[in-house]
Motif scaffolding. Sequence first.
Motif, short mmCIF file in Angstrom:
data_model
loop_
_atom_site.label_atom_id
_atom_site.label_comp_id
_atom_site.label_asym_id
_atom_site.label_seq_id
_atom_site.Cartn_x
_atom_site.Cartn_y
_atom_site.Cartn_z
N GLY A 196 29.43 35.56 51.25
CA GLY A 196 28.33 35.78 50.32
C GLY A 196 28.61 36.76 49.19
O GLY A 196 27.76 36.97 48.34
N TYR A 197 29.81 37.34 49.13
CA TYR A 197 30.12 38.32 48.09
C TYR A 197 30.14 37.66 46.72
O TYR A 197 30.65 36.55 46.56
N GLU A 198 29.57 38.34 45.73
CA GLU A 198 29.60 37.90 44.34
C GLU A 198 29.91 39.09 43.45
O GLU A 198 29.48 40.21 43.73
N ALA A 199 30.64 38.85 42.37
CA ALA A 199 30.93 39.89 41.39
C ALA A 199 30.88 39.29 39.99
O ALA A 199 31.44 38.22 39.75
N ARG A 200 30.19 39.97 39.09
CA ARG A 200 30.19 39.62 37.66
C ARG A 200 31.11 40.63 36.99
O ARG A 200 30.78 41.81 36.93
N ILE A 201 32.23 40.15 36.50
CA ILE A 201 33.26 41.04 35.96
C ILE A 201 33.39 40.82 34.47
O ILE A 201 33.53 39.68 34.00
N ASN A 202 33.37 41.91 33.73
CA ASN A 202 33.56 41.87 32.29
C ASN A 202 35.07 41.80 32.02
O ASN A 202 35.80 42.75 32.30
N PHE A 203 35.53 40.66 31.50
CA PHE A 203 36.95 40.45 31.20
C PHE A 203 37.13 40.18 29.71
O PHE A 203 36.27 39.60 29.06
N TYR A 204 38.31 40.56 29.21
CA TYR A 204 38.72 40.20 27.85
C TYR A 204 40.17 39.75 27.91
O TYR A 204 41.02 40.44 28.48
N HIS A 205 40.45 38.60 27.31
CA HIS A 205 41.82 38.12 27.22
C HIS A 205 42.42 38.72 25.96
O HIS A 205 41.99 38.39 24.84
N PRO A 206 43.40 39.63 26.10
CA PRO A 206 43.94 40.32 24.93
C PRO A 206 44.38 39.36 23.83
O PRO A 206 45.18 38.46 24.05
N GLY A 207 43.77 39.55 22.66
CA GLY A 207 44.10 38.72 21.50
C GLY A 207 43.32 37.42 21.44
O GLY A 207 43.45 36.68 20.47
N GLY A 208 42.51 37.15 22.45
CA GLY A 208 41.74 35.91 22.48
C GLY A 208 40.65 35.88 21.43
O GLY A 208 40.21 36.92 20.94
N GLN A 209 40.22 34.69 21.08
CA GLN A 209 39.20 34.54 20.05
C GLN A 209 37.82 34.92 20.55
O GLN A 209 36.96 35.31 19.78
N GLN A 210 37.60 34.78 21.87
CA GLN A 210 36.31 35.16 22.44
C GLN A 210 36.37 36.63 22.84
O GLN A 210 37.35 37.09 23.42
N GLY A 211 35.31 37.36 22.53
CA GLY A 211 35.24 38.76 22.90
C GLY A 211 35.02 38.92 24.40
O GLY A 211 34.97 37.95 25.14
N PRO A 212 34.89 40.16 24.85
CA PRO A 212 34.64 40.41 26.26
C PRO A 212 33.38 39.69 26.74
O PRO A 212 32.40 39.57 26.00
N ALA A 213 33.44 39.19 27.96
CA ALA A 213 32.29 38.49 28.55
C ALA A 213 32.32 38.67 30.07
O ALA A 213 33.38 38.86 30.66
N ARG A 214 31.15 38.58 30.67
CA ARG A 214 31.05 38.67 32.13
C ARG A 214 31.25 37.28 32.73
O ARG A 214 30.74 36.29 32.21
N TYR A 215 32.00 37.24 33.82
CA TYR A 215 32.28 36.01 34.56
C TYR A 215 31.88 36.21 36.01
O TYR A 215 32.15 37.27 36.58
#
Length: 188
Positions: A106-125
């Motif tokens: 049942g564990y869940e995590a919303r993690i703010n990730f950024y792909h260095p140099g990617g066109q999309q800014g940081p986002a929670r997954y």
Amino acid sequence: MRFSTEDGQKRMQIRQRYDTAASAASLKTVSSWFDAGTLRPRTHERVAEKDGKRVVEGFVFAPDKITGMQGLAESINKDLVVDSPEPTFNFETDIETLQALPLADGYEARINFYHPGGQQGPARYLFKVTGSASIPGPGGMIDCWVVTTDYNRPGYVSTFWFAKGSQLMLRQDSPLGEGKVVVKTLID
């Protein structure tokens, strides 16, 4: 993985190397530095070589933004500035980050990730433990946590198998569309 101390703080370095020989030979090397106790990213350097062309990129992670690494001589993104409303983790070390989580039913995590140099800014997954499964390993069946995410792309669910005993990722299946699937496996 390597550890050192900088300004009295413990740091950890993760190095990665990707060799491809599928359609055209390529090589990508990555060096990422973190705060050892939290995995908070500090810097990220990536060098890609393909068809005789070399591309160097460098990034500095701060709590409120990601910037191009000014001191990296050949870096193509020295002028990069990406605002982040909250500290973000480095997407190129997502597996290492996921392996450090307290996985359980049942564990869940919303993690703010950024792909260095990617066109999309940081986002929670959202990453969810959706169950358990046993998969074959070199010494027999391995009991795993099954973790899924859609990487904010509904309909494209990636599945991960993490060994319950070590939390190492043993397998990842990620759809690319048009019936294609990327499979990553740990080879022992």
